[in-house]
Design a protein around this motif. Structure first.
Motif, mmCIF file in Angstrom:
data_model
loop_
_atom_site.group_PDB
_atom_site.id
_atom_site.type_symbol
_atom_site.label_atom_id
_atom_site.label_comp_id
_atom_site.label_asym_id
_atom_site.label_seq_id
_atom_site.Cartn_x
_atom_site.Cartn_y
_atom_site.Cartn_z
ATOM 1 N N GLY A 273 -22.007 -6.031 -4.895
ATOM 2 C CA GLY A 273 -23.351 -6.037 -5.157
ATOM 3 C C GLY A 273 -24.038 -6.169 -3.540
ATOM 4 N N ASP A 274 -22.990 -6.093 -2.268
ATOM 5 C CA ASP A 274 -23.737 -6.092 -1.044
ATOM 6 C C ASP A 274 -23.709 -4.751 -0.497
ATOM 7 O OD1 ASP A 274 -23.746 -7.665 1.662
ATOM 8 O OD2 ASP A 274 -22.495 -5.982 2.121
ATOM 9 N N GLN A 275 -25.123 -4.446 -0.044
ATOM 10 C CA GLN A 275 -25.419 -3.232 0.448
ATOM 11 C C GLN A 275 -24.509 -2.496 1.567
ATOM 12 O OE1 GLN A 275 -29.501 -3.299 2.263
ATOM 13 N NE2 GLN A 275 -29.304 -0.740 2.245
ATOM 14 N N GLU A 276 -24.512 -3.433 2.715
ATOM 15 C CA GLU A 276 -23.619 -2.752 3.584
ATOM 16 C C GLU A 276 -22.320 -2.810 3.427
ATOM 17 O OE1 GLU A 276 -24.902 -1.870 6.528
ATOM 18 O OE2 GLU A 276 -26.922 -2.588 5.863
ATOM 19 N N ARG A 277 -21.643 -3.508 2.540
ATOM 20 C CA ARG A 277 -20.291 -3.249 1.946
ATOM 21 C C ARG A 277 -20.202 -1.973 1.136
ATOM 22 N NH1 ARG A 277 -15.384 -5.876 1.296
ATOM 23 N NH2 ARG A 277 -14.302 -5.407 -0.402
ATOM 24 N N THR A 278 -21.185 -1.991 0.385
ATOM 25 C CA THR A 278 -21.145 -0.689 -0.513
ATOM 26 C C THR A 278 -21.198 0.635 0.099
ATOM 27 O OG1 THR A 278 -22.338 -1.803 -2.472
ATOM 28 C CG2 THR A 278 -22.471 0.487 -2.419
ATOM 29 N N LEU A 279 -21.958 0.646 1.326
ATOM 30 C CA LEU A 279 -22.378 1.845 2.210
ATOM 31 C C LEU A 279 -21.242 2.127 2.836
ATOM 32 C CD1 LEU A 279 -25.875 1.402 3.358
ATOM 33 C CD2 LEU A 279 -25.124 3.242 1.701
ATOM 34 N N ALA A 280 -20.404 1.039 3.362
ATOM 35 C CA ALA A 280 -19.247 1.187 4.064
ATOM 36 C C ALA A 280 -17.983 1.902 3.358
ATOM 37 C CB ALA A 280 -18.666 -0.081 4.657
ATOM 38 N N ILE A 281 -17.873 1.206 2.005
ATOM 39 C CA ILE A 281 -16.935 1.746 1.271
ATOM 40 C C ILE A 281 -17.098 3.327 0.785
ATOM 41 C CG2 ILE A 281 -15.937 1.570 -1.158
ATOM 42 C CD1 ILE A 281 -16.472 -1.412 -0.995
#
Length: 248
Positions: free
Chosen positions: A95-103
């Motif tokens: 649910g986290d934007q930055e973590r999603t983009l990093a993955i």
């Protein structure tokens, strides 16, 4: 040649056909290339439909398997890669934007990516078997057309969330009026080709698109190249499955 340049860029980006450009594309040509995405999809769909018609008399699952293999080869599995990256990111991003983009930037694929890609390919081949058995070439042509209209609609209605790179150039230089005209012509042609029997499959496909768009907005605030690729794959799958079920 300059008038053909945006089309050649779209063809080079969306397929593995040996298209060579004399010089690297500028931003304006990149933006205009989005207008030709549905046309590239039409060429792909017609090619697949002609191949399927040649193989239709073989019967069984072999024609569907060959058509799907050629489909993946012609597109270089580019959109499947986006689907895999997006699947991993949506689950692992928590649910986290930055973590999603990093993955999504991680080139490795986890078990979730593998499962999602396998399931989508299974659905496609099962739907193709039904479509080819009934010789429903309209469904086979419309799937890649609508699949490639999807990123054009995404780029027209959502921000591109990664600064820099190819995707940001596409979004920045996309001619909005031209995009609206291309989408209007694409959807009008789709409705005319599908007729009454295509109402429910197309309605379900539209519902899936807007659900995907809403999910992107909530999770990352826009779209990326990976989510656009994932949308292409899922819309293609929805069209095929929808028409297969409608004719059952």
């Amino acid at each position: 040649m300059s008038g053909l340049r945006p089309f050649l860029i779209a063809l080079q980006f969306l397929t593995r056909l040996p298209v060579r450009l004399e010089s690297p594309p500028d931003g304006a040509a990149l933006g205009r290339s989005l207008l030709f995405y549905p046309l590239v999809g039409l060429g792909l769909g017609l090619t697949l439909a002609m191949l399927a018609e040649l193989l239709a008399e073989t019967g069984g699952w072999l024609p569907a398997a060959i058509v799907l293999t050629v489909w993946v080869v012609l597109t270089g599995a580019l959109h499947l890669d986006g689907l895999a990256d997006s699947a991993d990111a949506w689950v692992g991003g928590l649910g986290d934007q930055e973590r999603t983009l990093a993955i999504m930037k991680d080139p490795r694929s986890g078990p979730v990516a593998v499962v999602v890609v396998v399931l989508v390919l299974l659905l496609k081949i099962a739907a193709l078997e039904q479509v080819i058995a009934r010789q429903d070439w309209t469904a086979l042509v419309l799937a890649p057309v609508l699949g490639r209209a999807a990123p054009l609609l995404l780029f027209l209605t959502m921000p591109y969330v990664r600064p820099g790179g190819l995707g940001s150039e596409l979004a920045r230089h996309l001619p909005c009026r031209g995009g609206i005209a291309v989408l209007s012509a694409t959807f009008a042609g789709t409705l005319a080709a599908a007729g009454i029997r295509g109402f429910w499959p197309l309605l379900a496909t539209a519902a899936l698109f807007f659900w995907l768009r809403l999910s992107m907005i909530r999770r990352i605030g826009g779209t990326t190249g990976d989510t656009a690729g994932a949308t292409i794959e899922l819309i293609e799958c929805a069209v095929l499955v929808g028409f297969a079920l409608a004719g059952a």
